[in-house]
Write a protein that holds these residues in place. Structure first.
Motif, mmCIF file in Angstrom:
data_model
loop_
_atom_site.group_PDB
_atom_site.id
_atom_site.type_symbol
_atom_site.label_atom_id
_atom_site.label_comp_id
_atom_site.label_asym_id
_atom_site.label_seq_id
_atom_site.Cartn_x
_atom_site.Cartn_y
_atom_site.Cartn_z
ATOM 1 N N ALA A 136 -19.372 -16.513 16.224
ATOM 2 C CA ALA A 136 -19.372 -16.509 14.436
ATOM 3 C C ALA A 136 -18.906 -14.683 14.194
ATOM 4 N N LYS A 137 -19.240 -14.114 14.587
ATOM 5 C CA LYS A 137 -18.805 -12.698 14.258
ATOM 6 C C LYS A 137 -16.713 -12.629 14.468
ATOM 7 N N LYS A 138 -15.950 -12.890 14.951
ATOM 8 C CA LYS A 138 -15.072 -13.539 14.730
ATOM 9 C C LYS A 138 -14.267 -13.810 13.654
ATOM 10 N N LYS A 139 -15.780 -15.037 13.653
ATOM 11 C CA LYS A 139 -14.759 -15.747 12.638
ATOM 12 C C LYS A 139 -15.367 -15.217 11.170
ATOM 13 N N GLN A 140 -15.943 -14.453 10.430
ATOM 14 C CA GLN A 140 -16.355 -13.686 9.804
ATOM 15 C C GLN A 140 -14.964 -12.298 9.593
ATOM 16 N N PHE A 141 -14.835 -12.143 11.109
ATOM 17 C CA PHE A 141 -13.968 -10.882 10.659
ATOM 18 C C PHE A 141 -12.251 -11.484 10.354
ATOM 19 N N ARG A 142 -12.059 -12.719 10.637
ATOM 20 C CA ARG A 142 -11.280 -13.186 10.228
ATOM 21 C C ARG A 142 -11.199 -13.691 8.554
ATOM 22 N N LEU A 143 -11.862 -14.172 8.390
ATOM 23 C CA LEU A 143 -12.403 -13.930 7.180
ATOM 24 C C LEU A 143 -12.480 -13.298 6.165
ATOM 25 N N LEU A 144 -12.837 -12.211 6.715
ATOM 26 C CA LEU A 144 -12.793 -10.766 5.581
ATOM 27 C C LEU A 144 -10.515 -9.769 6.185
ATOM 28 N N LEU A 145 -10.046 -10.773 6.680
ATOM 29 C CA LEU A 145 -9.021 -10.342 7.182
ATOM 30 C C LEU A 145 -7.971 -11.031 6.050
ATOM 31 N N ALA A 146 -8.528 -12.605 6.310
ATOM 32 C CA ALA A 146 -7.618 -12.912 5.558
ATOM 33 C C ALA A 146 -8.190 -13.318 3.848
ATOM 34 N N LYS A 147 -9.054 -12.248 3.660
ATOM 35 C CA LYS A 147 -9.358 -12.523 2.254
ATOM 36 C C LYS A 147 -8.325 -11.682 1.314
ATOM 37 N N ASN A 148 -8.311 -9.762 2.794
ATOM 38 C CA ASN A 148 -7.539 -8.643 2.025
ATOM 39 C C ASN A 148 -6.018 -9.376 1.933
ATOM 40 N N VAL A 149 -5.728 -9.782 3.611
ATOM 41 C CA VAL A 149 -4.539 -9.662 2.845
ATOM 42 C C VAL A 149 -4.323 -10.896 1.880
ATOM 43 N N ALA A 150 -5.040 -11.743 1.018
ATOM 44 C CA ALA A 150 -4.444 -12.765 0.096
ATOM 45 C C ALA A 150 -4.303 -11.592 -0.872
ATOM 46 N N LYS A 151 -5.338 -11.183 -0.858
ATOM 47 C CA LYS A 151 -5.493 -9.867 -2.110
ATOM 48 C C LYS A 151 -4.749 -8.993 -2.379
ATOM 49 N N THR A 152 -3.644 -8.139 -1.568
ATOM 50 C CA THR A 152 -2.765 -7.637 -0.771
ATOM 51 C C THR A 152 -1.182 -8.212 -1.967
ATOM 52 N N LEU A 153 -1.270 -9.781 -1.272
ATOM 53 C CA LEU A 153 -0.302 -10.093 -1.749
ATOM 54 C C LEU A 153 0.248 -10.463 -3.310
ATOM 55 N N LYS A 154 -1.770 -10.774 -3.909
ATOM 56 C CA LYS A 154 -1.736 -11.075 -4.988
ATOM 57 C C LYS A 154 -0.855 -9.678 -5.589
ATOM 58 N N ASN A 155 -1.465 -8.928 -5.412
ATOM 59 C CA ASN A 155 -1.258 -7.306 -5.790
ATOM 60 C C ASN A 155 -0.006 -7.080 -6.116
ATOM 61 N N GLY A 156 0.660 -7.215 -4.830
ATOM 62 C CA GLY A 156 1.908 -6.575 -4.703
ATOM 63 C C GLY A 156 2.708 -7.437 -5.192
ATOM 64 N N MET A 157 2.915 -8.804 -5.606
ATOM 65 C CA MET A 157 3.709 -9.671 -6.107
ATOM 66 C C MET A 157 3.225 -9.263 -7.825
ATOM 67 N N ALA A 158 1.794 -9.447 -8.006
ATOM 68 C CA ALA A 158 1.578 -9.236 -9.322
ATOM 69 C C ALA A 158 2.787 -7.396 -9.527
ATOM 70 N N LEU A 159 3.263 -6.930 -9.095
ATOM 71 C CA LEU A 159 3.961 -5.359 -9.350
ATOM 72 C C LEU A 159 5.121 -6.151 -9.897
ATOM 73 N N LEU A 160 5.452 -7.333 -9.068
ATOM 74 C CA LEU A 160 6.899 -8.135 -9.201
ATOM 75 C C LEU A 160 6.944 -8.005 -10.327
ATOM 76 N N GLY A 161 6.002 -9.341 -11.501
ATOM 77 C CA GLY A 161 5.505 -9.618 -11.961
ATOM 78 C C GLY A 161 5.777 -11.398 -12.412
ATOM 79 N N ILE A 162 5.285 -11.710 -10.523
ATOM 80 C CA ILE A 162 5.128 -12.878 -9.856
ATOM 81 C C ILE A 162 3.522 -12.807 -10.081
ATOM 82 N N GLU A 163 3.216 -14.402 -10.396
ATOM 83 C CA GLU A 163 1.960 -15.052 -10.504
ATOM 84 C C GLU A 163 1.931 -15.642 -9.136
#
Length: 603
Positions: free
Chosen positions: A571-598
């Motif tokens: 359960a703890k590893k699952k929780q960690f990996r979900l947190l990690l995945a969430k923040n990878v997605a957030k960073t990709l969204k923010n980075g792509m936004a700097l390129l004007g990409i949705e």
């Protein structure tokens, strides 16, 4: 954050071990090379002289100190003058929590004291629609504006529309002669396309006139090259166009009314294209308003002895003492040139905004122009003139050669956009049916993916380089493409939705979780977003952000290939990996936004 903590600990170590206070820049931390154990490496050579010991001894002493005194360092090893540090798992979890807590981790907000950066891009002519070269210009300008804002600058996005000059008169004259009152409404064409057709028509008739005159002059005994040059000057059409330009500058009411009407058609067309590209401006200037201001500044420079007048009444700047040549500022008939307009635009901008830095996004064929402009603006007293930035970019080339507007052989921006969206729709249509998308949602995803493919393919290339645009390559869902990154984002969002359906909450961790090497690498790569943003701002480099997003996407996919997220039983590893995945997605969204990409939530 980890690097900052270790850097400060290194400075304390040097002071306690060797009695020396040193600046932060001496503590050089870098990513540990793949063949060695560790996450960060300290270069100890700067401390060897003050320690009066061998590099290996200095590295070992600092390593021991860090293990005892820094919560971030779990272990170390020494390779010559390099101290490789193994970061403690708790420090990685703490870093991930910090990234999660900040919606725009790695980006800075402007304050009242921030520098104001003005960025000029687009700069279209009102005698033709936007083409592939304009697409690159607009995408670079928009992205650069987002990057500078993410580095804490106040940003003003501006455009200068070249709405006067001989090129405009050519389209106007052609419409008068062969238009028969045609309008965008009666033709069913966008206004910029309609006017562009008449620019091409002018060139066609002008060439025919030149050919006839050349034959006539050759028959009269003139050498062919001389005959061609004389024909270009004496052709009735070009004379009429020049006469029209003089009438325009003398405020002839009929010519001005025609000019205003045709420009309105063009602006409506431009605005549609800008909307499709996802770009906009805070302030638009028009050459028709700025060229007179430029003339005033030239007169001022003339009075102060910066410029001089030739016998034919033309005005010039002598820049030979700066290693350049002489530059025309006003023609003998008093009409202005591009340089005059740029000086006038600078004057108005400086009146409108307290500019600290001016960035011009203009192709590299204008490198010399901006060298000259910088010197002239400095002479005329603009504080940012000397340090203006010409964001010089290479041309977009096609498999069949360069584009020529007057011959109608350009890749039209509107056609390109429509084609990219349609291609994305065709590629993803079958998959859309499998994930039960409505037709409306499928079309919207195709728009996001098609535009993402176009933007990413252009922005991932170093702006200084010429590039070959290949639409088929750009829309591939594998490799260094926009759709590959977008698909990875959509995949993570799907995982998070499923987790929510299972009643799982993505929350920050309290530590106590064992981390795999690829998980650590993924946290480290995510945390490097801040450095990527800072470097892109320093280098004026959208490609730096694009390449960072690609590297982060690759790192996530390598992790996801080896480790399950929702299928993890711990359960703890699952929780960690979900947190990690969430923040990878957030960073990709923010980075792509700097390129004007949705990025789409589903694909």
């Amino acid at each position: 954050m980890i690097e900052k903590e270790i850097t400060l600990a290194v400075l304390k170590a040097v002071k306690e071990l060797y009695g020396q206070e040193v600046p932060e820049k001496m503590a050089q931390l870098q990513k540990t090379r793949a063949e060695f154990e560790g996450n960060l490496t300290l270069v100890v050579f700067p401390f060897v002289k003050m320690a009066r010991k061998k590099p290996e001894e200095v590295a070992a002493e600092i390593g021991e100190y860090l293990v005892k005194n820094s919560n971030s360092v779990a272990a170390y090893n020494v390779v010559k003058g390099f101290l490789n540090l193994v970061i403690a798992p708790e420090a990685w979890v703490s870093l991930l929590n910090a990234i999660d807590a900040d919606e725009h981790y790695g980006e800075k907000k402007a304050t009242e004291d921030s520098d104001l950066v003005m960025i000029e891009y687009s700069s279209p002519n009102t005698n033709k629609p936007l083409h592939l070269g304009h697409v690159r210009n607009n995408l670079l300008g928009w992205s650069l504006a987002q990057i500078m804002a993410a580095n804490g600058h106040k940003v003003v996005k501006t455009n200068i529309v070249n709405d006067r000059g001989i090129h405009i008169c050519k389209s106007m004259l052609a419409w008068q002669k062969w238009g028969n009152g045609e309008t965008p409404e009666t033709s069913g064409k966008k206004g910029d396309h309609l006017i562009g057709d008449y620019y091409v028509a002018f060139d066609k008739h002008y060439k025919a006139e030149c050919d006839e005159l050349t034959k006539k002059y050759v028959a009269e005994g003139m050498a062919e090259d001389a005959a061609k040059e004389k024909a270009k000057q004496e052709a009735p059409l070009i004379k009429e166009a020049h006469d029209m330009l003089v009438k325009w500058e003398n405020n002839d009411p009929e010519i001005r009314a025609l000019w205003a009407k045709m420009n309105e058609w063009v602006y409506a067309g431009f605005n549609e294209t800008y909307k499709a590209l996802g770009v906009s401006f805070d302030k638009i200037y028009y050459e028709s308003n700025t060229y007179l201001e430029g003339k005033e500044k030239v007169d001022e420079g003339l009075a102060k002895g910066f410029f001089y007048r030739r016998p034919d009444n033309s005005v010039w700047a002598d820049l030979t003492s700066e290693g350049l040549d002489e530059k025309l500022l006003l023609r003998s008939d008093g009409t202005s040139v591009y340089m005059t307009q740029d000086i006038g635009t600078a004057k108005l901008r400086f009146q409108d905004y307290p500019i600290d830095q001016m960035i011009y996004v203009v192709g590299n064929e204008q490198n010399y122009h901006f060298q000259v402009l910088s010197i002239l603006l400095d002479k005329l007293g603009f504080k940012w003139g000397k340090d203006l930035v010409h964001f010089s970019y290479g041309m977009v080339e096609l498999p069949n050669g360069k584009m020529k507007s007057r011959e109608g052989t350009v890749v039209d921006a509107d056609d390109l956009i429509a084609s990219m969206i349609n291609d994305a729709y065709e590629v993803s249509r079958d998959h859309a049916k499998k994930v039960d998308m409505t037709e409306e949602e499928s079309r919207e995803v195709a728009r996001i993916v098609g535009m993402g493919a176009l933007k990413y393919f252009i922005l991932k290339v170093d702006a200084r380089k010429n590039m070959l645009f290949n639409p088929a390559e750009s829309i591939d869902f594998n490799g260094n493409t926009g759709p590959f990154i977008q698909y990875t984002y959509a995949r993570i969002r799907s995982i998070l939705r499923k987790a929510e359906e299972q009643g799982l909450k993505v929350e920050q961790m309290n530590g106590g979780v064992e981390l795999a090497e690829k998980e650590i690498e993924l946290i480290q790569k995510t945390s490097e977003y801040a450095a990527a943003v800072a470097q892109a701002g320093k280098d004026y480099s959208p490609s730096g952000i694009a390449n960072y997003c690609y590297e982060l996407t690759k790192a996530f996919n390598q992790f996801y290939h080896d480790y399950s997220i929702l299928g993890e039983e711990d359960a703890k590893k699952k929780q960690f990996r979900l947190l990690l995945a969430k923040n990878v997605a957030k960073t990709l969204k923010n980075g792509m936004a700097l390129l004007g990409i949705e990025v789409p939530e589903r694909m």
